[in-house]
Enzyme design. Sequence first.
Site, PDB file in Angstrom:
ATOM      1  CB  CYS A 134      67.690  80.380  12.319  1.00 23.39           C
ATOM      2  SG  CYS A 134      69.017  79.711  13.343  1.00 23.39           S
ATOM      3  CE  LYS A 149      64.015  91.792  11.434  1.00 26.00           C
ATOM      4  NZ  LYS A 149      64.343  90.479  12.000  1.00 26.00           N
ATOM      5  NE  ARG A 204      67.478  94.898   8.414  1.00 26.19           N
ATOM      6  CZ  ARG A 204      68.120  93.904   9.036  1.00 26.19           C
ATOM      7  NH1 ARG A 204      67.732  92.661   8.892  1.00 26.19           N
ATOM      8  NH2 ARG A 204      69.146  94.152   9.825  1.00 26.19           N
ATOM      9  CE  LYS A 213      68.456  92.993  12.669  1.00 27.83           C
ATOM     10  NZ  LYS A 213      68.549  91.517  12.772  1.00 27.83           N
ATOM     11  CB  CYS A 250      72.791  82.479  18.440  1.00 25.01           C
ATOM     12  SG  CYS A 250      72.216  83.918  17.520  1.00 25.01           S
ATOM     13  CB  CYS A 282      67.060  84.205  12.559  1.00 23.79           C
ATOM     14  SG  CYS A 282      68.334  85.397  12.955  1.00 23.79           S
ATOM     15  CB  CYS A 307      74.734  82.019  10.885  1.00 24.31           C
ATOM     16  SG  CYS A 307      74.422  83.395  12.010  1.00 24.31           S
ATOM     17  NE  ARG A 365      68.325  88.538   5.098  1.00 21.99           N
ATOM     18  CZ  ARG A 365      68.728  88.874   6.320  1.00 21.99           C
ATOM     19  NH1 ARG A 365      68.525  90.092   6.774  1.00 21.99           N
ATOM     20  NH2 ARG A 365      69.328  88.000   7.091  1.00 21.99           N
TER      21      ARG A 365
END
Length: 572
Positions: free
Chosen positions: A436, A218, A154, A216, A481, A485, A442, A84
């Site tokens: 997503c 953001k 991120r 994480k 899930c 995302c 994934c 990414r």
Amino acid sequence: MSQYPIKPELQVSGKLSDNERLKAESQHLRGSIKQDLSDEITGGFNGDNFMLVRFHGMYQQDDRDIRAERAAQKLEPLHNVMLRARMPGGIISPQQWLAIDKFAADKTLYGSIRLTTRQTFQFHGVLKPDIKPMHQFLNSIGIDSIATAGDVNRNVLCTSNPVESELHQQAYQWAVQISEHLLPKTRAYAELWLDEEKIETTETEPVLGEHYLPRKFKTTVVIPPQNDIDVHANDLNFVAIAEQGKLIGFNVLVGGGLAMTFGDNSTYPRKAEILGFISLEHTLKVAEHVVSVQRDYGDRVNRKNAKTKYTIDRIGLDTFKAEVEQRVGIPFAPAKPFEFTSRGDRFGWVSGIDGKQHLTLFIENGRVLDFPNKPLKTGLAAIAKVHQGDFRMTANQNLIIAGVPGEQKALIEQLARDHGLIDDSHSEQRKNSMACVSFPTCPLAMAEAERYLPELVTKVEALLGKHQLHDDHIVLRVTGCPNGCGRAMLAEVGLIGRAPGKYNVYLGGNKVGTRIPKLYLDNVGEAKILSELDNLIGRWAVERYSGECFGDFVIRIGTVPEVKVSKTDFHA
Ligand code: SRM
Ligand code: SF4
């Protein structure tokens, strides 16, 4: 150790999670990745390196469609990495685009470029021998993947459509600066991937901390009234406030995030809340100290409760704000008025105030590949060869051909049409739906998302048509899930994968993305989803107030209660 006095009563005590051990032992994210790269016995990474490569922007994956077949042949899964890129504000030059287009074709298992919901691109399926050359290649074209994954800040998002060019340019510059300011300072990336020499200095991480963040993190810079980057999915948002077209400062919003874990009611999607207004000169300090407060008080015991949203709910917004103010050395001023009136991308041409033209292309699921009768990848490469402006990835997996001079407009449009990049048959519904990645790459996917969305949209279009709502749309999002995302937890209709072919259905988000939806159907298949939508869309067609969006309608008629405070309302 933090450079600030720590208040133990605000910290979570207990045995630290194993991720804390591996960060602490990683020698600033080096681990034994270097040795692992030359281990030819496995195509994957061993031990802690499996997690550590994430801080360098890569995830180890394998193709789940062929996992069982390989196991039957007694082969290890076909390990590869997904990379990414770091691309604050999502801007990439046509030359860079052509280079990544070629790399995807030559060196990845799937041959695609995947535009993400965070304004960047991913390569899926890079085999171990190609990893280091990939980083060197990216470096040679001015791109890196530092901190696009792992417990760090991120990719920093920025409102994409440069229609108000001057303001956009300023906001974009802040996105870049914030991204740089919050990067890890370790030289691990340069040493491991770019063969730069190890310099014997005492390395420190003054912003992120020696053990990096608890989870994480953001960040966005957004220009109202567009909420195209979905502020409420983010830990930290700088909402641009302008006077006479000039940026004067930001309202700061903290604590958004969308993931949850099924069966664990201590986890929930949550909106961001306002801390207040700051003038421009305090931007980097505020970014640093929202991060440092989360660094020092985030939960390092239970990773499921480690994000900023839970820190704020545990210690209280006022305490969080006071800590940030103390560290920055200024109080927040009262927030300035602002409003979001739109979300998603504005497709087609818009004229910027600089006289340039900007063309937003709808890229279904962000998957740039040559499909039968739709050579999207070839088309974008053809545009890149003649385009004089830049490409801008949006946070909705789309792409803007930005900065087109008037005399090139017809040529760019023709190329886009010739390659299926402009397709007038795409409905508003399709253009406002998102999924997503999910299967096959994934590892966390429970149900299909990207591969299912196109056919689901066709069925929802048919329902809208049946009720004479051909020109209307519902913000529809599917994720494989509950990690969310595809930001289903800010949709009017959000589907979250439970098992193959089974989804939870959440209703009641709104058009502009300022409300979390609520569970309506639990673990159901397509037939049930469509019959319930048929009924509700039918009622919406006849009972809605003028201009009332689907999400507002289902709340008003009591189909689902409104989620006002996630902590108490979401699971109630
Ligand atoms: Fe995500 C993990 C893909 C945006 C919440 N996400 C993953 C992984 C890396 C799976 C994994 O951990 O092994 C997925 C890789 C799939 C693949 O094969 O590519 C993945 N996430 C994506 C992307 C590519 C989805 C897309 O279709 O575009 C997006 C990449 C963004 C980027 O460029 O950085 C992506 N992920 C998001 C968003 C949306 C956003 O940020 O606007 C969210 C919800 C917002 C939030 O963070 O609350 C999101 N992803 C997660 C989570 C849950 C985090 C949590 O709070 O618990 C995970 C799992 C985790 O971190 O443990 C996850
Ligand atoms: Fe994978 Fe789940 Fe994220 Fe979809 S929502 S990409 S299935 S982690």
